[in-house]
Design an enzyme around this catalytic site. Sequence first.
Site, PDB file in Angstrom:
ATOM      1  N   SER A 163       0.824  -1.204   0.000  1.00 48.24           N
ATOM      2  CA  SER A 163       0.000   0.000   0.000  1.00 48.24           C
ATOM      3  C   SER A 163       0.856   1.251   0.000  1.00 48.24           C
ATOM      4  O   SER A 163       2.005   1.251   0.453  1.00 48.24           O
ATOM      5  CB  SER A 163      -0.910   0.020   1.228  1.00 48.24           C
ATOM      6  OG  SER A 163      -0.231   0.526   2.362  1.00 48.24           O
ATOM      7  N   ASP A 164       0.274   2.334  -0.492  1.00 52.63           N
ATOM      8  CA  ASP A 164       0.897   3.632  -0.280  1.00 52.63           C
ATOM      9  C   ASP A 164       0.659   4.033   1.173  1.00 52.63           C
ATOM     10  O   ASP A 164      -0.226   3.509   1.851  1.00 52.63           O
ATOM     11  CB  ASP A 164       0.333   4.676  -1.240  1.00 52.63           C
ATOM     12  CG  ASP A 164       1.348   5.765  -1.565  1.00 52.63           C
ATOM     13  OD1 ASP A 164       2.295   5.960  -0.770  1.00 52.63           O
ATOM     14  OD2 ASP A 164       1.208   6.433  -2.601  1.00 52.63           O
ATOM     15  N   TYR A 165       1.447   4.992   1.650  1.00 55.30           N
ATOM     16  CA  TYR A 165       1.400   5.358   3.063  1.00 55.30           C
ATOM     17  C   TYR A 165       0.008   5.879   3.444  1.00 55.30           C
ATOM     18  O   TYR A 165      -0.475   6.878   2.899  1.00 55.30           O
ATOM     19  CB  TYR A 165       2.421   6.439   3.366  1.00 55.30           C
ATOM     20  CG  TYR A 165       3.863   5.994   3.396  1.00 55.30           C
ATOM     21  CD1 TYR A 165       4.268   4.802   2.817  1.00 55.30           C
ATOM     22  CD2 TYR A 165       4.834   6.776   3.996  1.00 55.30           C
ATOM     23  CE1 TYR A 165       5.594   4.401   2.851  1.00 55.30           C
ATOM     24  CE2 TYR A 165       6.164   6.388   4.039  1.00 55.30           C
ATOM     25  CZ  TYR A 165       6.539   5.200   3.454  1.00 55.30           C
ATOM     26  OH  TYR A 165       7.852   4.814   3.479  1.00 55.30           O
TER      27      TYR A 165
END
Length: 787
Positions: free
Chosen positions: A326-328
Amino acid sequence: MIRRQLLGGLLASSAMLAATRAGAAATKPLYKDAAAPVDLRVRDLLSRMTLEEKVGQIIALWATKAQVMDDLTFSPKKASAAYPASFGQITRPSDRRGALNGSTQAGGVGARWRTPADTVRFINAVQTWARNETRLGIPVLFHEEALHGYMATGATMFPMAIGLAGSFDRDLMREVQSVIAREVRARGVHLALSPVVDIARDPRWGRIEETYGEDPYLCGEMGVAAVLGLQGEGRELPPGKVFATLKHMTGHGQPQSGDNIAPAPISQRELRENFLPPFRAVVKRTGIGAVMPSYNEIDGVPSHQNRWLLTDVLRGEWDFDGAVISDYGAVPELDTIHHVAGDLEAAARHALAAGVDCELPDGLAFRTLVSQVREGKVSQAAVDTACAHMLTLKFRAGLFENPFAAPDFDRLTGNAEARALALKAAHRSIVLLKNDGILPLTAGAHKRVAVIGPNAAVARLGGYSSVPRQAVSLLEGVKAHLAGKAQVEFAQGVFITQSEDRSSDEVLLANPARNRQLIEEAVALAQKSDVILLAIGDTEQTSREGFAKNHLGDRTSLDLVGEQNELFAALKATGKPVVVCAINGRPPSYPAVAEGANALLECWYPGQEGGTAMADILFGAVNPGAKLPVTVARNAGQIPIFYNRKPSARRGYVFEDISPLFPFGFGLSYTSFEIGQPRLSAPQIGTAGQVVVSTTVRNTGTRAGDEVVQLYIHDQVASVTRPIKELKGFERVTLAPGESREVRFTLGPDAFSLWDLNMVERVEPGRFDIMVGPDSETLQSVTLDIV
């Protein structure tokens, strides 16, 4: 298909597994046998793991590093207490986040840095604990940002990604990324969050600097070169390499209103024809380790919830067998921003079901999966699949054999070889956009040289940068070049913002009254000088990733901010020649400057050696040969503006010029070139055939130089509308005066295919224009029939 193969491998013949195990039982578990097949090692390890240990492998620690540290020092005792089932990943080990005096900044480069030696001590201590003090000895995966250099102190900072793309040089990209990989891996990190292959169609978007431009083919070619540089060939990591993370899938580069993470109003046809091809090219042509979904939604579905995107297309159609990370903060945002989940538990369920394998940066939502499995809300099989993908990445990385940093990490980082490459990359990334003949300057011909502007005395590196061992500003580069030959004087001209802290949430423009006093001082210097070198553009505050409502980075206007245009006008009014160096991350939509400057160099953020590179080009030691990887708009009213438009686009405006300020692929040289008519190996091919396109390029000037030969196609009549031109090949060539060279391109079904009325990808019979030239507007063509 690959997913089925992976699961099939994990469920492979128990007899085969038993036999292998029997032979190894006397010594060590199968998963610790480096000679065993990866799928069997994963299967064996999974069979030994508890649910808590499996979920631990798909979370990470960032702010939560505080739970395993005494200030900055890793604490095995705290780690064992807080994470008895261990954890899978640590976010940015080079920063101080989680320490007592660490920054709470959530994005960009906000957190203060550890020293390189401290980073290595921390990583080695974590791995020693994981290997010796956890039940199964599973190593920890560390990841770092590496957009245009390892984002850590002492590492080499290369030109920003958009500048590297403008080099149109695959070999250079691979070479740069190889050095980045070496520096990241030396400190014990095995995963880099790079490259970005989003096509970028909105220069208001602050993250455009992170991309390889607007064209699907260019982004794909540069993406493939970047991944091969970072990872090398094959599926297992060689020494000195790191796994790459392909991001951000997808639509991120054309957000609504140019606002970061806003919805991407893109149809499936547009996705498949423009936004997905760079991702597919990398997945199909490399062993890419990880893919990161984008923050935005497409057709009402956020990418981190989009099973069609992450499972059906990425794994099903393209056979991706790596990890989806995932992105942050993107998984919790399914709840807090997109409102497709009512809480963290639901967000975790949606992301896991879509195909997200690991949640960064802290795994806040995925930490709920243990209880959700026990309550029957999430299947054990779904967790097993995600865990298997993360374990596979670790086995492929060789972490079970050697998870530690290189003993000679300092020698491998920021050394003379890397600095030389950073200079070469800057030379090959700077674009000459205008020249009335004043360039190149002759060293010593102008006895008084004025270097003026807010970007003259600072080495701007752009976003996702750290502090390299050295950085050279334009002023320093010019002074070094003219030492003993001319007097070089500096004037600030204006300030752009009130501070230079790139991590500051609030961005305040500099005081106009003070700037106008500085303009008067700059004019006084200019009047007694022979030539003016003006450095203007952006700062790391005025164009950046807007990752929160209190930390914005996108803009509604494209022109210079503050009093920079006033500064240019005042200097122009002196009658002295003005050479402009645009130092920025956004394309240079500066119409007044483009009209009035004697010469204009687009330097982008040129990296740590940028000052030397700019001086080398200004004074003719290097001949510029880069091209624009984007179309440069005249103003924000033209957005979106890109060269591969459909025939019905750009009819015109009542009061404005419809043409771009500068076209895609454009760039000048200190010499001249002639590109001949394209020639075809055959005037007609079948739908499954290939054609070789040849042309001759000749240096007709008096200096050696580089030309980028560009090949475009156009489908004259099709079942669905087609772009007026599409880039399908490019080659950068270096020629001596009078030298000529034949350039050849091979075009096959991949170049000519489209998605038809029934959304089937195929090559339709028809007539195609095959065009070659030095940019997207100066083209010669020949016709090819496909039957």
